[in-house]
Design a protein around this motif. Sequence first.
Motif, PDB file in Angstrom:
ATOM      1  N   PHE A  47      45.500  44.905  41.848  1.00 30.05           N
ATOM      2  CA  PHE A  47      45.180  45.965  42.799  1.00 30.05           C
ATOM      3  C   PHE A  47      46.354  46.305  43.713  1.00 30.05           C
ATOM      4  O   PHE A  47      46.285  47.267  44.483  1.00 30.05           O
ATOM      5  N   ARG A 106      49.176  50.230  35.759  1.00 36.86           N
ATOM      6  CA  ARG A 106      48.634  49.001  35.176  1.00 36.86           C
ATOM      7  C   ARG A 106      48.545  49.113  33.675  1.00 36.86           C
ATOM      8  O   ARG A 106      48.085  50.121  33.143  1.00 36.86           O
ATOM      9  N   SER A 157      46.974  52.349  39.979  1.00 37.51           N
ATOM     10  CA  SER A 157      46.164  52.246  38.767  1.00 37.51           C
ATOM     11  C   SER A 157      46.843  52.890  37.560  1.00 37.51           C
ATOM     12  O   SER A 157      46.661  52.425  36.436  1.00 37.51           O
ATOM     13  N   TRP A 175      43.205  39.640  38.561  1.00 35.33           N
ATOM     14  CA  TRP A 175      42.599  39.907  39.853  1.00 35.33           C
ATOM     15  C   TRP A 175      43.042  38.829  40.828  1.00 35.33           C
ATOM     16  O   TRP A 175      43.110  37.665  40.449  1.00 35.33           O
ATOM     17  N   PRO A 176      43.376  39.116  42.062  1.00 33.89           N
ATOM     18  CA  PRO A 176      43.366  40.402  42.758  1.00 33.89           C
ATOM     19  C   PRO A 176      44.708  41.131  42.712  1.00 33.89           C
ATOM     20  O   PRO A 176      44.844  42.231  43.227  1.00 33.89           O
TER      21      PRO A 176
END
Length: 150
Positions: free
Chosen positions: A139, A146, A143, A135-136
């Motif tokens: 993002f 990932r 998705s 994180w971050p």
Amino acid sequence: MSNWILSLIQVLLATWFSGVPRLEPATLAQWQSDGKPVLLIDVRTKREYEVSHIQGAIRLDQAKEIAQTLHNKPDLSVVVYCSVGARSAVMADKVQRLTGRSVYNLQGGIFRWVEESRPVFNIQGETPFVDGYGWPWKFLLPSDRRASGM
């Protein structure tokens, strides 16, 4: 991917590391398809590299290792990358200072590479996944790209 965030990161990196030449992913892909001699170096962690990397990349994360690898290889274009281009910009700057050679930083790193639908690989072959680097940063990846647990 949040293109505007990645674009902002690229503008900041270009300002902070103005002496480091940048290379667009499309140009690297063209060099690879043309057979141009390129030393492609992934400066991410071992885990990130094992999840996926750009085909032909080797993983080195120390400037001195890279400088030693470049010794006696004057004809190779050198390209470094990381997730978004920050760690690789720092590394390219260090290696340029050590060796006096130009070292390209891949614009947007592996995140941009996959955003442009270019392939990544692991030991088993092509994979759709990339390590999100936590994180971050994760993002900034779609998705569905990932790696599990990210």
